[in-house]
Design an enzyme around this catalytic site. Structure first.
Site, mmCIF file in Angstrom:
data_model
loop_
_atom_site.group_PDB
_atom_site.id
_atom_site.type_symbol
_atom_site.label_atom_id
_atom_site.label_comp_id
_atom_site.label_asym_id
_atom_site.label_seq_id
_atom_site.Cartn_x
_atom_site.Cartn_y
_atom_site.Cartn_z
ATOM 1 N N PHE A 223 0.818 -1.219 0.000
ATOM 2 C CA PHE A 223 0.000 0.000 0.000
ATOM 3 C C PHE A 223 0.846 1.261 0.000
ATOM 4 C CE2 PHE A 223 -3.126 -2.794 2.512
ATOM 5 C CZ PHE A 223 -3.471 -3.449 1.362
ATOM 6 N N SER B 207 -10.203 6.122 1.921
ATOM 7 C CA SER B 207 -9.471 5.076 2.635
ATOM 8 C C SER B 207 -9.324 3.828 1.756
ATOM 9 C CB SER B 207 -10.214 4.736 3.931
ATOM 10 O OG SER B 207 -9.639 3.615 4.544
ATOM 11 N N TRP C 181 -6.856 4.512 -0.921
ATOM 12 C CA TRP C 181 -5.510 4.580 -0.339
ATOM 13 C C TRP C 181 -4.966 3.155 -0.154
ATOM 14 C CZ3 TRP C 181 -3.420 2.570 4.155
ATOM 15 C CH2 TRP C 181 -2.160 3.053 4.519
ATOM 16 N N HIS C 182 -5.856 2.234 0.238
ATOM 17 C CA HIS C 182 -5.405 0.875 0.521
ATOM 18 C C HIS C 182 -4.987 0.116 -0.734
ATOM 19 C CE1 HIS C 182 -7.200 1.148 4.616
ATOM 20 N NE2 HIS C 182 -6.315 0.225 4.883
ATOM 21 N N GLY C 183 -5.695 0.321 -1.843
ATOM 22 C CA GLY C 183 -5.371 -0.508 -3.003
ATOM 23 C C GLY C 183 -5.780 0.112 -4.305
#
Lengths: 35, 403
Positions: free
Chosen positions: A35, B318, B321-323
């Site tokens: 990530f 979120s 942001w993670h993937g």
């Protein structure tokens, strides 16, 4: 500084090292590195 | 990605770092730490090309922070737009690969922990524009950004917290032998979590290619619980390792977990799970959005709507942001949905019963336990999208829709 407290911590550290030496996987994927 | 935290190289380099950083004083300490961080990047995480591209990415963030500090709001906007564009390109989101020709896509710039670097830099830009950081010198910024304890997977430390500890304004560890032994124990316990317990649990959890519809309800729940527990052990184990090492080094990374399995609702869950990310998202996404919605004519009188809209957008950020795939977008959306359900329920309950009776209701042991069970299962189900390949997610959605 308590000798007893230090001895307990050293014993715990030694136990964890033994566990790691005996049971740890050689390689592990860390999910969040992607990530 | 596999990184070798249990290798002789990593552990020896970490031990050397602790000793060298403790043994050197004044400005040379900064240079020693930068050399050590570069060594970690090169030997442990990335190799030469990855190290170079990561340093360039980090330096771009520094330029953005300087622009923000010098030109205020306009500098901040330009810095964030340019830096986000670079991040989106370097991260190679699925939609970028669909739009850009192959010749412009390269794996050379791939790095580890890009999202963490990005959020750290954006935080510095915003705080620099607000004038709360004072003068930021290049070497402090580079060491903050590339600090080997938080580089690969966080926790997302704030620049102020890093600098205060580095400069001795705050102490990372009490000057007692027990405290140092505890820090070492923390790192060892983290290694045991990540290298012994997590791989054991992983065997029972969802795999990226699991066919959801063939599992049955029991299988789905058990495998999603196991994956969730695996993820916790993997990530919190890593955090324990770096918090232990960082404490010995003199810059303790922030705590990232507080028994998330005991969360009573989704809001409580994100206060306990990946806390440094939650705090970042709250400060830099949720709060500005909520303030924005409260000043719009359509939502100014509807605080619940403003909060729910802000929460959904925050959770989508979120997820992104993670993937890079659609699975993570759904992961964010599901968490957003849980927030909307919880906030709306909480609002209705408070309106009907009043604050005092709601407080009594929540304190009832059965309600408390029910909240924990419900939250655990709701979050475990959301983590299904975290693990499954996007093709599997799409297949499952198409099959369910076709029934």
């Amino acid at each position: 500084m308590s000798r007893h407290g230090i001895a307990v911590r050293l014993l715990a550290a030694a136990s964890l090292i033994v566990v790691l030496l005996l049971l740890a996987r050689r390689s592990v994927d860390f999910v969040y590195t992607g990530f | 990605m596999q990184i070798t935290l249990l290798s002789t190289q990593f552990l020896a380099l970490a031990a050397v770092s602790v000793l060298l950083v403790a043994g050197v004083r004044g400005q040379p300490r900064q240079y020693v730490f930068l050399a050590l961080n570069s060594a970690f990047l090169w030997w442990i995480f990335l190799g030469p090309i990855g190290t170079l591209s990561t340093v360039v990415f980090s330096l771009t963030g520094f330029v953005g922070a300087r622009m923000a500090a010098r030109f205020g709001r306009r500098g901040l906007t330009a810095g964030i737009v340019l830096y986000t564009a670079l991040f989106v390109y370097q991260r190679q989101y699925d939609f970028v690969t669909w739009v850009l020709p192959d010749i412009l896509l390269t794996d050379i710039l791939r790095t580890v922990g890009l999202s963490f670097l990005f959020f750290k830099a954006v935080h510095v830009m915003i705080d620099a524009a607000g004038g709360t950081l004072g003068r930021i010198d290049l070497i402090t910024y580079l060491n903050y950004s590339l600090n080997f304890t938080t580089f690969a997977m966080g926790p997302i430390q704030r620049f102020q917290d890093y600098r205060d500890q580095w400069e001795g304004v705050k102490t990372a560890l009490e000057p007692r032998l027990e405290a140092h032994l505890d820090a070492g124990l923390r790192a060892l316990a983290g290694l045991a979590k990540a290298y012994v317990l997590a791989p054991f649990v992983a065997d029972y959890g969802l795999q990226p290619d699991t066919d959801l519809l063939s599992l049955g309800l029991t299988g789905l729940f058990v495998q999603s619980w196991a994956f969730w527990i695996y993820l916790y052990l993997n990530f919190s184990g890593y955090c324990d390792i770096v918090i232990g090492i960082g404490s010995l080094l003199g810059v303790r990374p922030p705590e990232n977990f507080n028994r998330p399995f005991l969360a009573r609702n989704i809001s409580d869950f994100w206060q306990r799970q990946h806390r440094s990310l939650t705090l970042w998202l709250t400060d830099y996404v949720f709060n500005p959005l909520y303030r924005f919605f409260l000043t719009r004519p359509a939502t100014t009188r509807h605080r619940l709507l403003a909060a729910n809209l802000s929460l959904v957008v925050t959770m989508l950020v979120s997820g992104l942001w993670h993937g890079t795939t659609v699975s993570f977008l759904i992961f964010g959306l599901v968490h957003g949905l849980w927030f909307v359900v919880y906030r709306t329920w909480d609002h209705l309950l408070t309106t009907r019963l009043g604050r005092q009776r709601v407080k009594q209701f929540r304190q009832h042991p059965l309600v408390h336990a029910g909240g924990i069970v419900l939250t655990f299962n709701a979050t475990a189900l959301a983590f299904v999208f975290f693990q499954l390949r996007p093709e599997r997610v799409v297949e499952a959605i198409v099959q369910v829709a076709g029934r």
